[in-house]
Design a protein around this motif. Structure first.
Motif, PDB file in Angstrom:
ATOM      1  N   UNK A 169       3.134  10.097  82.052  1.00  0.00           N
ATOM      2  CA  UNK A 169       2.601  10.006  80.701  1.00  0.00           C
ATOM      3  C   UNK A 169       3.743  10.008  79.696  1.00  0.00           C
ATOM      4  N   UNK A 170       3.681   9.119  78.725  1.00  0.00           N
ATOM      5  CA  UNK A 170       4.770   8.917  77.780  1.00  0.00           C
ATOM      6  C   UNK A 170       4.490   9.643  76.468  1.00  0.00           C
ATOM      7  N   UNK A 171       5.548  10.151  75.835  1.00  0.00           N
ATOM      8  CA  UNK A 171       5.358  10.726  74.499  1.00  0.00           C
ATOM      9  C   UNK A 171       5.014   9.634  73.501  1.00  0.00           C
ATOM     10  N   UNK A 172       4.402  10.030  72.403  1.00  0.00           N
ATOM     11  CA  UNK A 172       4.079   9.061  71.359  1.00  0.00           C
ATOM     12  C   UNK A 172       5.357   8.405  70.857  1.00  0.00           C
ATOM     13  N   UNK A 173       5.310   7.112  70.675  1.00  0.00           N
ATOM     14  CA  UNK A 173       6.477   6.390  70.172  1.00  0.00           C
ATOM     15  C   UNK A 173       6.010   5.059  69.603  1.00  0.00           C
ATOM     16  N   UNK A 174       6.950   4.304  69.086  1.00  0.00           N
ATOM     17  CA  UNK A 174       6.635   2.985  68.555  1.00  0.00           C
ATOM     18  C   UNK A 174       6.699   1.921  69.640  1.00  0.00           C
TER      19      UNK A 174
END
Length: 301
Positions: free
Chosen positions: A147-152
């Motif tokens: 799972x990835x952290x929030x980012x652009x």
């Protein structure tokens, strides 16, 4: 002096860490790069790099000029890509990264196939189990597991995996029963150095930790899976890392009722509106193929 070439040479010298490494990477001589850098510094009237026989470092002016050069070269490359693809040809350099084992098993064959189809394309494939930042390392594309952290960044899921516990049939035939994670206390275990000696399982929808005492600790997946297949003990791997061994019976999956939840496998890249044509072409081409080859962890082999 060709200012654009001198600027590009300056960036390559910094990126490669030395004049000799830059010369090897670009096919130029060290003397030629020295002359190019000296001419650029004379033209600008500032020193860009402090150099000695053993080290090299950016000056304040060099650091500022480097950032500006990167932006300008990237914009020029982007424009050339947009104009160049009007003839249907994919050109330029594509830089991507992936975890070592996944890259070797699944991504590298696709990269080789894509290169054969596009003769004017170059690819740098960086396999690394450490998380490599796209922007800082000037990467176009990354394959991420988890799972990835929030980012652009944009993430396109191409599959899933999960941690699975395995052992060889011969080991299980002579070992004590293994019907609960606590039973691992009575088993020979193989640990992956980066995962430590605490294995997590899921029981009653809660995460539970189980301390193991490894008989063998490895820092490489392939060595650990070989030891597991040879009957050294029980080990845990991402499902895709041992899918072949599970399919042909060299390994058997154990403690399946306690396996953690699936982890997404995703291709991650900058916003699609900023994608160079070569990146967009590879993403669209590779996603469907990866979806077909990545093994499904719900298959209980």
């Amino acid at each position: 002096m060709d200012r654009l070439k001198a600027m590009a040479n300056f960036v390559r010298i910094v990126d490669n860490g030395s004049l000799s490494a830059a010369a090897e990477a670009t096919g130029q001589s060290v003397a030629s790069l020295v002359r190019s850098l000296a001419a650029l510094e004379r033209h600008l009237g500032v020193r860009l790099l402090n150099r000695s026989t053993r080290s090299m470092g950016l000056t304040d002016e060099g650091n500022e000029y480097l950032a500006w050069s990167r932006r300008l070269l990237a914009e020029m490359d982007e424009m050339e890509q947009r104009l160049g693809t009007q003839d249907g040809c994919i050109r330029g350099l594509l830089r991507l990264t992936a975890p070592v084992e996944f890259g070797q098993r699944y991504l590298a064959p696709l990269v080789n196939e894509f290169l054969q189809a596009h003769s004017e394309l170059r690819i740098e494939l960086l396999l690394n189990d450490h998380l490599v930042p796209l922007v800082d390392e000037r990467l176009d594309l990354a394959l991420r597991i988890g799972h990835l952290p929030d980012s652009t960044l944009v993430a396109r899921q191409i599959g899933a995996t999960r941690l699975v516990a395995c052992a060889s049939p011969d080991y299980l035939e002579s070992a004590a029963p293994l019907d609960h994670p606590k039973a691992l206390q009575h088993h020979s275990c193989i640990a992956i150095a980066s995962q430590g000696n605490q294995w997590y399982f899921r029981e009653n929808d809660k995460q539970q930790a189980q301390i193991i005492t490894p008989r063998l600790t490895c820092n490489q997946i392939r060595a650990a899976s070989q030891a597991c297949a040879q009957g050294v003990g029980v080990a845990r791997f991402m499902h895709y890392q041992v899918a072949d061994e599970l399919a042909d019976g060299r390994l058997m999956r154990v403690l399946t009722a306690f396996e953690p939840a699936d982890l997404p496998i995703q291709l991650v890249y900058p916003h699609s509106l900023q994608l160079a044509p070569r990146v967009r072409a590879f993403v669209e081409w590779a996603c469907s193929r990866l979806e077909q080859v990545v093994p499904d962890p719900r298959n209980q082999q």
